[in-house]
Scaffold this active site. Structure first.
Site, PDB file in Angstrom:
ATOM      1  CG  HIS A 131      -1.902   0.975   1.404  1.00 64.50           C
ATOM      2  ND1 HIS A 131      -1.639   2.271   1.765  1.00 64.50           N
ATOM      3  CD2 HIS A 131      -3.250   0.905   1.237  1.00 64.50           C
ATOM      4  CE1 HIS A 131      -2.782   2.953   1.823  1.00 64.50           C
ATOM      5  NE2 HIS A 131      -3.774   2.147   1.502  1.00 64.50           N
ATOM      6  CG  ASP A 208       0.564  -2.276   6.132  1.00 71.70           C
ATOM      7  OD1 ASP A 208      -0.393  -2.376   6.936  1.00 71.70           O
ATOM      8  OD2 ASP A 208       0.476  -1.669   5.050  1.00 71.70           O
ATOM      9  CD  GLN A 211      -6.930  -4.431   4.672  1.00 69.99           C
ATOM     10  OE1 GLN A 211      -7.847  -5.108   5.150  1.00 69.99           O
ATOM     11  NE2 GLN A 211      -7.101  -3.166   4.330  1.00 69.99           N
ATOM     12  CE  LYS A 234      -7.206   0.220   6.377  1.00 72.23           C
ATOM     13  NZ  LYS A 234      -8.018   0.532   5.198  1.00 72.23           N
ATOM     14  CB  CYS A 373      -3.714   3.310  -1.462  1.00 70.15           C
ATOM     15  SG  CYS A 373      -4.779   4.704  -1.130  1.00 70.15           S
TER      16      CYS A 373
HETATM   17  C1  LIG Z   1      -2.450  -2.931   3.555  1.00 70.28           C
HETATM   18  C2  LIG Z   1      -2.781  -1.535   3.993  1.00 70.28           C
HETATM   19  N1  LIG Z   1      -1.842  -0.782   4.545  1.00 70.28           N
HETATM   20  C3  LIG Z   1      -2.088   0.468   4.968  1.00 70.28           C
HETATM   21  C4  LIG Z   1      -3.328   1.033   4.833  1.00 70.28           C
HETATM   22  C5  LIG Z   1      -3.543   2.432   5.314  1.00 70.28           C
HETATM   23  O1  LIG Z   1      -4.435   2.469   6.359  1.00 70.28           O
HETATM   24  P1  LIG Z   1      -4.888   3.873   6.950  1.00 70.28           P
HETATM   25  O2  LIG Z   1      -5.465   4.646   5.797  1.00 70.28           O
HETATM   26  O3  LIG Z   1      -5.896   3.535   7.979  1.00 70.28           O
HETATM   27  O4  LIG Z   1      -3.673   4.534   7.489  1.00 70.28           O
HETATM   28  C6  LIG Z   1      -4.342   0.292   4.250  1.00 70.28           C
HETATM   29  C7  LIG Z   1      -5.674   0.897   4.026  1.00 70.28           C
HETATM   30  O5  LIG Z   1      -6.422   0.499   3.157  1.00 70.28           O
HETATM   31  C8  LIG Z   1      -4.071  -1.026   3.832  1.00 70.28           C
HETATM   32  O6  LIG Z   1      -5.035  -1.784   3.282  1.00 70.28           O
END
Ligand SMILES: Cc1ncc(COP(=O)(O)O)c(C=O)c1O
Length: 415
Positions: A131, A208, A211, A234, A373
């Protein structure tokens, strides 16, 4: 319980009753079918009520007062930290830092640990399925400090190429930062193995967990990871609250991220002494109500059972992939069901993803269209965008059936 023969792990209908928004009709007579939980999940009443209760009965700033309300608010805030600690099996609440979201957690590591420990030409290993929030913070650092970024490549069906990783490790990276589960491919990466290999090469690791933490059990001590980031919104919690877990020996050595109140022990006109962890990283008034909401959210999902959530999503994605195969011209990205979570991103021959999403919305079906993203990942597959249906424990097999019907409508409309 809905009538679908495959629904057995969870009593989904009973759980759905806890989510006020899931009773909503998008338009009169058109019930909501929410298939966008990868972007953000819906919130159960217990989370909404916990935040309401905070504002209605003990709203006060934390760590700053001796009056009853301030003490209650501080106790609730710190209780949430203990809840998070237990939830991800961290050794101590001192290693739990509240941030705004996954993005801020990763930026915190880049701007503190990264700035302190990475020098010109040092190598950071990422993956091609990240992401943007696990790409751009390192790109910013690369521009500032001249560090090198290399990427674990992915196979055509969206799995990490671990032999490429093994080869990259020969260059003695300082950091390996990777997603536990891809928000586009759905791929669940072998995190424990990746961390183990990184450690053998002397690297620090960051996961990260945006998910993973919401969708299956995550144990940071079992993973032995140095840093893990995730977002409250999430996992049935509110927006504006995120978590960074870190090993305390690293957190103790890291400089503060933002400067201001709370993060100091002592301030003189020209200097300051930073506070102990975790407060060193929590400058200013935190998101107190949101922290209380996150606590309620973790209680809620733990009550459902993380193993059961994972199993339900496994069943629903297997069924979804099977049904999507029937639809002519549709191609799903990512690996087979057994290697992924509840995410199905796809292309539909001759129809732009935004058009797919718009036509589905007419039937109340909420899916996402775009690059999610993850632009480099889409570029890798030579596509500008995908349509993404994503699932959580409150989704039913009937909703998958509606999605399939909706896709046939799309085909007819643009046919
Ligand atoms: C794999 C992953 N990393 C990071 C993020 C970023 O999350 P946030 O926008 O809550 O910071 C997301 C959000 O969709 C994600 O799916």
């Amino acid at each position: 319980m809905n009538g679908h023969p495959l629904t057995h792990t969870l009593d989904v209908e009973k759980l759905r009753a806890d989510f006020p928004v899931l009773k909503r009709e998008v338009r009169p007579g058109v019930p909501l079918i929410y298939l966008d939980s990868t972007a953000t999940t819906q919130k159960p009443l217990s989370v909404i009520q916990a935040m309401d209760d905070y504002y209605s009965t003990y709203n006060a700033n934390v760590h700053r007062g001796v009056h009853t309300l301030a003490e209650e608010a501080t106790a609730a805030y710190e209780a949430a930290r203990v809840r998070v600690c237990d939830f991800i099996h961290a050794p101590t609440p001192k290693g739990i830092i509240f941030t705004r979201n996954t993005t801020e957690s990763i930026n915190l590591v880049a701007q503190t640990w990264g700035r302190q420990n990475l020098q010109e030409d040092d190598l950071v290993i990422l993956t091609e399925m990240e992401h943007h929030s696990n790409l751009v913070p390192w790109q910013i650092l690369a521009a500032e400090k001249g560090i090198r970024l290399e990427f674990i490549t992915i196979t055509p069906d969206g799995l990490l190429e671990l032999d490429v990783y093994q080869k990259l490790l020969e260059q003695m990276p300082k950091l390996v930062a990777f997603t536990h589960m891809s928000n586009v491919l759905g791929t669940i990466n072998p995190a424990k193995e990746i961390v183990r290999m990184a450690h053998e090469a002397g690297a620090v690791t960051l996961i990260d967990g945006a998910q993973s933490v919401p969708h299956f059990p995550v144990d940071v001590q079992d993973l032995d990871v140095e840093f893990l980031a995730f977002s409250g919104h999430k996992i049935c919690g509110p927006t504006g609250i995120g978590v960074l877990y870190g090993k305390v020996n690293l957190l103790n050595e890291m400089p503060p991220f933002l400067g201001g109140g709370e993060m100091i022990k002592r301030v003189l006109l020209r200097s300051f002494v930073p506070n102990e962890i975790p407060h060193k990283f929590e400058a200013g008034t935190p998101a107190i109500a949101e922290t209380v909401g996150l606590h309620a959210a973790l209680d809620y999902v733990a009550g459902v059972g993380m193993e059961k959530i994972a199993l339900h999503e496994q069943e629903i994605i297997a069924y979804t992939l099977e049904r999507l195969e029937e639809v002519p011209g549709l191609h799903v990205l990512g690996p087979e069901a057994s290697k992924k979570g509840g995410v199905a991103a796809f292309t539909f021959e001759g129809v732009h993803p935004h058009d797919v999403a718009q036509v589905l919305d007419r039937s109340g079906i909420a899916v996402r269209a775009g690059h999610h993203c993850a632009m480099p990942l889409h570029e890798k597959f030579n596509i500008p965008a995908t349509t993404r249906a994503s699932f959580y424990f409150y989704n039913t097999f009937e909703e998958v059936d509606h999605l399939i019907e909706g896709l046939y409508n799309v085909k007819q409309y643009f046919g």
